[in-house]
Design a protein around this motif. Structure first.
Motif, PDB file in Angstrom:
ATOM      1  N   MET A   1       0.802  -1.365   0.033  1.00 21.24           N
ATOM      2  CA  MET A   1      -0.043  -0.024   0.084  1.00 21.24           C
ATOM      3  C   MET A   1       0.875   1.100  -0.060  1.00 21.24           C
ATOM      4  O   MET A   1       1.860   1.308   0.684  1.00 21.24           O
ATOM      5  N   GLU A   5      -2.598   5.960  -0.748  1.00 22.56           N
ATOM      6  CA  GLU A   5      -3.695   4.888  -0.496  1.00 22.56           C
ATOM      7  C   GLU A   5      -3.880   4.668   0.977  1.00 22.56           C
ATOM      8  O   GLU A   5      -5.109   4.794   1.324  1.00 22.56           O
ATOM      9  N   ALA A   6      -2.845   4.766   2.021  1.00 19.97           N
ATOM     10  CA  ALA A   6      -3.057   4.781   3.389  1.00 19.97           C
ATOM     11  C   ALA A   6      -3.581   6.158   3.796  1.00 19.97           C
ATOM     12  O   ALA A   6      -4.658   5.858   4.707  1.00 19.97           O
ATOM     13  N   TYR A   9      -7.356   5.742   3.058  1.00 15.19           N
ATOM     14  CA  TYR A   9      -8.123   4.783   3.613  1.00 15.19           C
ATOM     15  C   TYR A   9      -8.360   5.128   4.911  1.00 15.19           C
ATOM     16  O   TYR A   9      -9.323   4.791   5.645  1.00 15.19           O
ATOM     17  N   ARG A  10      -7.190   5.697   5.495  1.00 11.68           N
ATOM     18  CA  ARG A  10      -7.630   6.288   6.831  1.00 11.68           C
ATOM     19  C   ARG A  10      -8.765   7.490   6.868  1.00 11.68           C
ATOM     20  O   ARG A  10      -9.582   7.375   7.809  1.00 11.68           O
ATOM     21  N   LYS A  12     -11.320   7.418   5.014  1.00 11.37           N
ATOM     22  CA  LYS A  12     -12.788   6.564   4.797  1.00 11.37           C
ATOM     23  C   LYS A  12     -12.990   6.125   6.226  1.00 11.37           C
ATOM     24  O   LYS A  12     -14.254   5.828   6.520  1.00 11.37           O
ATOM     25  N   ILE A  13     -11.885   5.538   7.176  1.00  8.73           N
ATOM     26  CA  ILE A  13     -12.095   4.832   8.271  1.00  8.73           C
ATOM     27  C   ILE A  13     -12.788   6.063   9.233  1.00  8.73           C
ATOM     28  O   ILE A  13     -13.885   5.764   9.890  1.00  8.73           O
TER      29      ILE A  13
END
Length: 128
Positions: A1, A5-6, A9-10, A12-13
């Protein structure tokens, strides 16, 4: 990743976590963004020193306005029926009729609106 991208993603979390009810949020405090110097809206939740806090007054954070030090701006998220009494700093965080608190080992219920008195002074009924 990748780092990008991380980060995505964070984000979205944190968005998904913001819709959690408090009872679920308290089991996943690490999903919430860490408190930082930025603007906050009423209802925003952040983690600070492993504790989940909810914004109760919109503001732009300052270095000395940490959630643990500013009860006029933040309240620790809790499911306790009788949370510990905190001295209100004004009308925006005063207790209202029916609010429950713990104070000096006893439980109290506020009998008045806009209650800024300590439970052993005025405007509270002892429950236990």
């Amino acid at each position: 990743m990748t780092r990008a991208e991380a980060i995505a993603y964070r984000a979205k979390i944190e968005t998904a976590a913001s819709t959690m009810p408090d009872e679920n949020a308290l089991t996943a405090v690490e999903l919430f963004p860490a408190w930082e110097l930025k603007a906050y809206a009423v209802g925003d939740r952040v983690r600070y020193d492993s504790t989940l806090y909810k914004c109760i007054q919109a503001h732009t954070a300052q270095a000395d306005w940490t959630p643990d030090a500013t009860p006029a701006l933040w309240v620790a998220v809790s499911l306790d029926e009788y949370p510990e009494w905190v001295q209100p700093t004004g009308a925006h965080d005063a207790y209202n009729t029916g609010d429950k608190v713990s104070y000096n080992g006893k439980h109290y219920i506020s009998t008045i609106d806009a209650n800024t008195y300590a439970p052993d002074v005025y405007g509270w009924e002892v429950v236990t």
